[in-house]
Design a protein around this motif. Structure first.
Motif, PDB file in Angstrom:
ATOM      1  N   ASN A 227       0.803  -1.217   0.000  1.00 39.82           N
ATOM      2  CA  ASN A 227       0.000   0.000   0.000  1.00 39.82           C
ATOM      3  C   ASN A 227       0.841   1.274   0.000  1.00 39.82           C
ATOM      4  O   ASN A 227       0.779   2.080   0.914  1.00 39.82           O
ATOM      5  N   GLY A 228       1.647   1.472  -1.015  1.00 35.84           N
ATOM      6  CA  GLY A 228       2.379   2.729  -1.136  1.00 35.84           C
ATOM      7  C   GLY A 228       3.597   2.797  -0.250  1.00 35.84           C
ATOM      8  O   GLY A 228       4.089   1.812   0.267  1.00 35.84           O
ATOM      9  N   VAL A 229       4.106   4.017  -0.060  1.00 37.46           N
ATOM     10  CA  VAL A 229       5.338   4.250   0.684  1.00 37.46           C
ATOM     11  C   VAL A 229       4.997   4.869   2.029  1.00 37.46           C
ATOM     12  O   VAL A 229       4.250   5.842   2.111  1.00 37.46           O
ATOM     13  N   CYS A 230       5.571   4.295   3.088  1.00 34.56           N
ATOM     14  CA  CYS A 230       5.330   4.809   4.431  1.00 34.56           C
ATOM     15  C   CYS A 230       6.255   5.990   4.709  1.00 34.56           C
ATOM     16  O   CYS A 230       7.263   6.178   4.020  1.00 34.56           O
ATOM     17  N   PRO A 231       5.943   6.814   5.708  1.00 33.40           N
ATOM     18  CA  PRO A 231       6.795   7.952   6.042  1.00 33.40           C
ATOM     19  C   PRO A 231       8.229   7.532   6.333  1.00 33.40           C
ATOM     20  O   PRO A 231       8.510   6.375   6.656  1.00 33.40           O
TER      21      PRO A 231
END
Length: 447
Positions: A227-231
């Motif tokens: 699900n995308g890139v985390c901080p």
């Protein structure tokens, strides 16, 4: 029982195991013949006997009657003769008969759900069946190093890659193929290997099909984060980002599929997550993993399970009860097997931050040792009591005989702590009643 040193003949009597589902005896030292009786196993799904030596025997024709079979793998077994008609196995997913000495032609009809066909390194003749063009789920077709003739139809690969994500590999090296019919342009996710065939001689139009000399299967760990890139900020020690970009302490499980029904796992990643999380009664977002192919082929995975995410106030850790439940599901083999993913083995359960959680089921009440002592004591008392009752009954019966010599009657001897003997005489016959803790019985001796 795979990966051992089991030798000798496969017992034909194994057909008497009607509930047998997975029969894995690959990588042993088996010899003799393949028992035709195995075809009588009514629920067999996987027959995997790779890397044994069946001494030039054939594959029994009766194996075509295994109507529930999902996987047939007899690679490198020193088998000869033709391939049986497998058209009566409607759900077959995986067929590997490579590295044998099989001859004659390739069966013209196979299951429409099949994902893998590996018949390479045999002595097969004839043409490539036209029906292979209609196998929509096929991921790998390997017919290399045989004596196949005729043409290769590009329809084998043209209609299998509509979404452009699934891989398709066609291995036809070192045969006697002379032409390719149809569109020879290859999508980026298709690999076709044709070198070593007459059609590659001085044919510049087929250079992209003839130049490749092999396919290297990757053994790298492949991540499945989704699900995308985390901080950028990192989580505390022993915590990691879940798929929801939430720092939590995962449970780590090393896990392996022993006999999957495919060569390419990527198309089935979502199906696997759904299968495993449903079996564990958790959300799919709680699972992240990497995977790596190993020899077999087997599929090793590093699974990470995260606490359920319900917003920023969610717990960063599992509670003790949930840790115990998930571990017991794995260690108790309570997750049902899947037809596609096959049987699994648990390699390691790493508690990580939860190592102080008591995951051993506690039992209240009397301890096992006390129960065993009580049971054994009760048995000893019951046997001793029955022996005494038997002795009294026999003694009473013998007293009824009026001719018994009063002078010689009634000697009670204790020979040791476990055996008791009672001697009486009747008409010059000595009757010895011997009683022990296990079995009372009579011994009659002439005087």
């Amino acid at each position: 029982m795979n990966n051992n040193s089991i030798s000798g003949q496969i017992p034909p009597e194994l057909y008497r195991l009607p509930k047998l589902v997975h029969f894995l005896l690959d990588n042993n030292k088996l010899t003799g013949y393949l028992p035709p009786e195995l075809s009588k196993l009514p629920n067999l799904l996987i027959l995997q006997l790779d890397n044994n030596n069946f001494e030039g025997n054939t594959i029994p024709d009766t194996y075509s009657n295994m109507s529930k079979l999902l996987k047939l793998s007899l690679k490198n077994c020193n088998l000869k003769g033709p391939i049986p008609d497998l058209s009566r196995i409607p759900h077959l997913l995986y067929l590997d008969l490579s590295h044998n000495q099989l001859n004659e032609s390739i069966p013209s009809k196979l299951s429409e759900n099949i994902t893998t066909i590996d018949l390479s390194n045999n002595e097969l003749t004839g043409t490539i069946p036209s029906s292979f063009s209609s196998l929509q789920h096929l991921q790998r077709l390997s017919l290399a190093n045989n004596s196949l003739i005729g043409s290769v139809s590009s329809t084998i690969w043209q209609d299998k890659t509509e979404n452009g994500t699934e891989k398709f590999i066609l291995e036809l090296e070192n045969n006697r193929l002379t032409t390719v019919s149809g569109n020879i342009d290859l999508p980026s996710n298709v690999t076709v290997l044709l070198h070593g065939n007459p059609l590659c001689s001085n044919n510049n139009s087929l250079i992209q099909l003839c130049n490749s000399e092999g396919v290297i299967d990757t053994n790298d760990l492949v991540p499945t984060n989704g699900n995308g890139v985390c901080p950028a900020q990192s989580c505390p020690l022993l915590y990691e980002y879940s798929l929801d970009c939430f720092c939590a302490a995962p449970l780590l499980v090393r896990y392996r599929l022993k006999s999957p029904g495919f060569k390419d796992f990527l198309p089935y990643i979502n199906d696997f997550k759904e299968y495993l999380t449903t079996g564990l009664s958790i959300n799919t977002s709680q699972l992240n993993f990497t995977f790596q192919w190993e020899a077999g082929p087997r599929l090793r995975m590093n699974l990470k399970f995260f606490p359920v995410y319900l917003g920023q106030n969610s717990s960063h850790t599992f509670n003790d009860t949930e840790v115990q439940r998930i571990k017991s599901m794995f260690t108790g083999w309570n997750i049902p097997d899947s037809d596609l993913f096959g049987p699994y083995e648990l390699l390691n359960f790493n508690l990580g931050l939860y190592q102080n959680v008591n995951t051993t089921s506690s039992k209240s009440g009397i301890s096992t040792g006390a129960i065993v002592g009580i049971v054994l004591g009760a048995i000893a008392c019951a046997v001793t009591l029955s022996a005494i009752v038997t002795l009294l009954i026999l003694r009473t019966k013998l007293k009824d005989y009026h001719t018994v010599s009063k002078r010689r009657r009634g000697k009670f001897l204790i020979t040791n702590q476990q055996v008791y003997c009672y001697f009486v005489t009747y008409q010059n016959v000595a009757v010895v009643i011997q009683i022990n803790y296990y079995r009372p019985y009579l011994i009659v001796h002439p005087e």
